[in-house]
Design a protein around this motif. Structure first.
Motif, PDB file in Angstrom:
ATOM      1  N   ALA A 175       0.818  -1.211   0.000  1.00 26.56           N
ATOM      2  CA  ALA A 175       0.000   0.000   0.000  1.00 26.56           C
ATOM      3  C   ALA A 175       0.856   1.267   0.000  1.00 26.56           C
ATOM      4  CB  ALA A 175      -0.940  -0.005   1.205  1.00 26.56           C
ATOM      5  N   LEU A 176       2.006   1.192   0.662  1.00 25.04           N
ATOM      6  CA  LEU A 176       2.887   2.351   0.776  1.00 25.04           C
ATOM      7  C   LEU A 176       3.520   2.680  -0.570  1.00 25.04           C
ATOM      8  CD1 LEU A 176       4.468   4.360   2.680  1.00 25.04           C
ATOM      9  CD2 LEU A 176       6.235   2.592   2.810  1.00 25.04           C
ATOM     10  N   VAL A 177       3.518   3.946  -0.943  1.00 22.69           N
ATOM     11  CA  VAL A 177       4.277   4.394  -2.107  1.00 22.69           C
ATOM     12  C   VAL A 177       5.722   4.524  -1.649  1.00 22.69           C
ATOM     13  CG1 VAL A 177       4.574   6.195  -3.849  1.00 22.69           C
ATOM     14  CG2 VAL A 177       2.284   5.590  -3.067  1.00 22.69           C
ATOM     15  N   ASP A 178       6.570   3.649  -2.149  1.00 23.58           N
ATOM     16  CA  ASP A 178       7.881   3.398  -1.571  1.00 23.58           C
ATOM     17  C   ASP A 178       8.986   4.214  -2.230  1.00 23.58           C
ATOM     18  OD1 ASP A 178       9.665   2.143   0.128  1.00 23.58           O
ATOM     19  OD2 ASP A 178       9.949   0.407  -1.179  1.00 23.58           O
ATOM     20  N   ASN A 179      10.113   4.348  -1.512  1.00 23.06           N
ATOM     21  CA  ASN A 179      11.299   4.990  -2.066  1.00 23.06           C
ATOM     22  C   ASN A 179      11.912   4.127  -3.165  1.00 23.06           C
ATOM     23  OD1 ASN A 179      11.158   7.160  -0.296  1.00 23.06           O
ATOM     24  ND2 ASN A 179      12.594   6.281   1.177  1.00 23.06           N
ATOM     25  N   CYS A 180      12.531   4.780  -4.143  1.00 24.04           N
ATOM     26  CA  CYS A 180      13.210   4.065  -5.213  1.00 24.04           C
ATOM     27  C   CYS A 180      14.141   5.066  -5.922  1.00 24.04           C
ATOM     28  CB  CYS A 180      12.195   3.494  -6.205  1.00 24.04           C
ATOM     29  SG  CYS A 180      12.909   2.607  -7.598  1.00 24.04           S
ATOM     30  N   CYS A 181      15.413   4.893  -5.802  1.00 23.98           N
ATOM     31  CA  CYS A 181      16.192   3.775  -5.308  1.00 23.98           C
ATOM     32  C   CYS A 181      16.598   4.023  -3.848  1.00 23.98           C
ATOM     33  CB  CYS A 181      17.420   3.612  -6.198  1.00 23.98           C
ATOM     34  SG  CYS A 181      18.754   2.609  -5.588  1.00 23.98           S
ATOM     35  N   GLY A 182      16.307   3.050  -2.979  1.00 28.21           N
ATOM     36  CA  GLY A 182      16.608   3.202  -1.566  1.00 28.21           C
ATOM     37  C   GLY A 182      18.085   3.393  -1.293  1.00 28.21           C
ATOM     38  N   SER A 183      18.931   2.641  -1.980  1.00 29.31           N
ATOM     39  CA  SER A 183      20.378   2.761  -1.797  1.00 29.31           C
ATOM     40  C   SER A 183      20.868   4.143  -2.209  1.00 29.31           C
ATOM     41  CB  SER A 183      21.107   1.687  -2.625  1.00 29.31           C
ATOM     42  OG  SER A 183      22.494   1.919  -2.647  1.00 29.31           O
ATOM     43  N   ALA A 184      20.388   4.628  -3.345  1.00 29.87           N
ATOM     44  CA  ALA A 184      20.801   5.946  -3.834  1.00 29.87           C
ATOM     45  C   ALA A 184      20.339   7.052  -2.895  1.00 29.87           C
ATOM     46  CB  ALA A 184      20.238   6.173  -5.235  1.00 29.87           C
ATOM     47  N   ILE A 185      19.106   6.948  -2.401  1.00 26.13           N
ATOM     48  CA  ILE A 185      18.567   7.967  -1.501  1.00 26.13           C
ATOM     49  C   ILE A 185      19.352   7.983  -0.189  1.00 26.13           C
ATOM     50  CG2 ILE A 185      16.540   8.611  -0.131  1.00 26.13           C
ATOM     51  CD1 ILE A 185      14.832   7.572  -2.492  1.00 26.13           C
ATOM     52  N   ALA A 186      19.709   6.806   0.323  1.00 25.92           N
ATOM     53  CA  ALA A 186      20.508   6.733   1.547  1.00 25.92           C
ATOM     54  C   ALA A 186      21.891   7.339   1.332  1.00 25.92           C
ATOM     55  CB  ALA A 186      20.626   5.281   2.004  1.00 25.92           C
ATOM     56  N   ALA A 187      22.489   7.081   0.171  1.00 28.93           N
ATOM     57  CA  ALA A 187      23.802   7.647  -0.133  1.00 28.93           C
ATOM     58  C   ALA A 187      23.719   9.163  -0.277  1.00 28.93           C
ATOM     59  CB  ALA A 187      24.357   7.026  -1.417  1.00 28.93           C
ATOM     60  N   SER A 188      22.635   9.643  -0.872  1.00 30.54           N
ATOM     61  CA  SER A 188      22.430  11.084  -1.011  1.00 30.54           C
ATOM     62  C   SER A 188      22.290  11.753   0.349  1.00 30.54           C
ATOM     63  CB  SER A 188      21.184  11.347  -1.868  1.00 30.54           C
ATOM     64  OG  SER A 188      20.899  12.725  -1.938  1.00 30.54           O
ATOM     65  N   ALA A 189      21.571  11.106   1.261  1.00 33.72           N
ATOM     66  CA  ALA A 189      21.412  11.647   2.615  1.00 33.72           C
ATOM     67  C   ALA A 189      22.754  11.686   3.342  1.00 33.72           C
ATOM     68  CB  ALA A 189      20.404  10.801   3.396  1.00 33.72           C
ATOM     69  N   TYR A 190      23.562  10.644   3.154  1.00 31.48           N
ATOM     70  CA  TYR A 190      24.908  10.595   3.740  1.00 31.48           C
ATOM     71  C   TYR A 190      25.751  11.751   3.214  1.00 31.48           C
ATOM     72  CZ  TYR A 190      29.763   8.866   4.104  1.00 31.48           C
ATOM     73  OH  TYR A 190      31.117   8.737   4.332  1.00 31.48           O
ATOM     74  N   LEU A 191      25.687  11.977   1.898  1.00 35.80           N
ATOM     75  CA  LEU A 191      26.447  13.050   1.276  1.00 35.80           C
ATOM     76  C   LEU A 191      25.972  14.414   1.750  1.00 35.80           C
ATOM     77  CD1 LEU A 191      28.572  13.939  -0.760  1.00 35.80           C
ATOM     78  CD2 LEU A 191      26.857  13.711  -2.567  1.00 35.80           C
ATOM     79  N   ARG A 192      24.660  14.578   1.926  1.00 35.23           N
ATOM     80  CA  ARG A 192      24.119  15.858   2.404  1.00 35.23           C
ATOM     81  C   ARG A 192      24.647  16.185   3.797  1.00 35.23           C
ATOM     82  NH1 ARG A 192      19.313  18.705   1.068  1.00 35.23           N
ATOM     83  NH2 ARG A 192      18.420  16.894   0.004  1.00 35.23           N
ATOM     84  N   ARG A 193      24.744  15.167   4.643  1.00 35.62           N
ATOM     85  CA  ARG A 193      25.267  15.395   6.002  1.00 35.62           C
ATOM     86  C   ARG A 193      26.715  15.873   5.954  1.00 35.62           C
ATOM     87  NH1 ARG A 193      22.444  10.563   6.924  1.00 35.62           N
ATOM     88  NH2 ARG A 193      24.368   9.326   6.994  1.00 35.62           N
ATOM     89  N   ILE A 194      27.461  15.399   4.967  1.00 37.73           N
ATOM     90  CA  ILE A 194      28.849  15.833   4.830  1.00 37.73           C
ATOM     91  C   ILE A 194      28.918  17.262   4.305  1.00 37.73           C
ATOM     92  CG2 ILE A 194      30.991  15.454   3.542  1.00 37.73           C
ATOM     93  CD1 ILE A 194      30.391  12.472   3.625  1.00 37.73           C
ATOM     94  N   THR A 195      28.189  17.556   3.241  1.00 37.65           N
ATOM     95  CA  THR A 195      28.258  18.886   2.630  1.00 37.65           C
ATOM     96  C   THR A 195      27.628  19.953   3.516  1.00 37.65           C
ATOM     97  OG1 THR A 195      26.225  18.409   1.395  1.00 37.65           O
ATOM     98  CG2 THR A 195      28.314  17.999   0.277  1.00 37.65           C
ATOM     99  N   ASP A 196      26.653  19.558   4.341  1.00 37.44           N
ATOM    100  CA  ASP A 196      25.996  20.522   5.232  1.00 37.44           C
ATOM    101  C   ASP A 196      26.684  20.622   6.579  1.00 37.44           C
ATOM    102  OD1 ASP A 196      24.217  20.877   3.214  1.00 37.44           O
ATOM    103  OD2 ASP A 196      22.507  19.925   4.191  1.00 37.44           O
TER     104      ASP A 196
END
Length: 307
Positions: A175-196
């Motif tokens: 039922a949930l409209v899910d994230n895609c790509c989960g791995s890419a989104i997690a890596a992007s969040a990791y990168l944002r924490r570094i740049t911010d």
């Protein structure tokens, strides 16, 4: 019976168990397409998409708004197969290899090409990176038919929901409209924490149990400013990943090029996964033909892209 006679009979039985059958051929897809059969590849493409979703012009407009130049899987496979058939590619002399994400949604593109060429050799891992590396490519190239060809399809994937939201997708039975790509989104969040400046200082060495995700996060690091400056970070993310994957895969191909045999077609781009009721899409960014020296002898991209 003497022991030597028993050993002789046992060796015969063992040999017979592993000997190739002289009658049965290996099925290569759910369509029961067999290597060596002479059914026209154009007919096979029609079979692949006969029971799937049909083209939806309204949804196509949403796709083009976010990913200009993307084409649906049916058009992609039709164009690629048609062009490669003119270069000598057939279902009997071609090995399909892919470097796509582990996500089950990424299997759709594989299945569409497998319906024509047979089972694929998998080079990819999380987010589509070619984690099989040099060893995997060497094993794959050894499986190319004698005097035959190889087609490699590679790239990251991204979801797009029915309402046009990028980075989300409807999945069958969920039922949930899910994230895609989960791995890419997690890596992007990791990168944002570094740049911010919000990354946690730690002396912990990255855990080998999550080796692939750790690698994805490292390989996306050069794109920190690019993603931070992007108007739509989620839409830009797969293109940043593609650029890293393209460099990595071409390095692998260059090192193992002597195993290419008659030729290698390298098809790269962004895979766009959609809900169960719509066709998936692909934005082709490169389509090169390489010789056994790893040299590009033809840029085939214009032959398969939108006119």
């Amino acid at each position: 019976m003497k022991l030597s006679g028993l050993l002789f009979l046992a060796s015969l039985a063992s040999t017979a168990a592993f000997a190739p059958s002289s009658v049965a051929s290996r099925p290569t897809s759910s369509l029961n397409i067999v290597v060596g059969e002479d059914k026209a590849v154009t007919e096979k493409v029609k079979d692949v998409f006969a029971s799937g979703p049909q083209f939806n012009p309204e949804f196509d407009e949403l796709i083009q708004k976010n990913f200009p130049g993307a084409i649906d899987n049916q058009e992609l496979v039709t164009n690629v197969v048609d062009y490669l058939s003119g270069k000598g590619y057939t279902q009997g002399n071609t090995l399909l290899a892919t470097s796509l994400c582990c996500d089950e949604l990424a299997r759709q593109l594989e299945d569409d090409f497998c319906g024509v060429y047979g089972n694929n050799f998998n080079l990819g891992g999380l987010a589509g990176f070619p984690f099989a590396g040099d060893t995997g490519f060497g094993a794959m190239s050894a499986h190319i038919p004698d005097d035959g060809y190889c087609l490699i399809v590679y790239g990251p994937h991204v979801g797009m929901a029915a309402d046009g939201t990028v980075g989300k997708v409807e999945r069958s039975g969920i039922a949930l409209v899910d994230n895609c790509c989960g791995s890419a989104i997690a890596a992007s969040a990791y990168l944002r924490r570094i740049t911010d400046g919000g990354a946690e200082i730690t002396s912990t060495i990255q855990d080998f149990t999550d080796f692939q995700q750790n690698a994805v996060q490292e390989l996306i690091l050069p794109h920190g400013k690019r993603l931070a400056d992007a108007e739509d970070r989620m839409a830009e993310l797969p293109y940043a990943l593609y650029d890293s994957q393209d460099v990595l895969l071409r390095k692998i191909v260059s090192k193992g090029s002597l195993g290419i045999k008659r030729g290698l077609a390298l098809l790269g781009g962004i895979q766009i996964n959609t809900g169960p009721d719509t066709l998936d899409y692909f934005h082709p960014l490169s389509f090169d033909f390489m010789n056994y020296r790893g040299e590009i002898s033809e840029d085939m991209l214009p032959a398969i892209t939108k006119k």
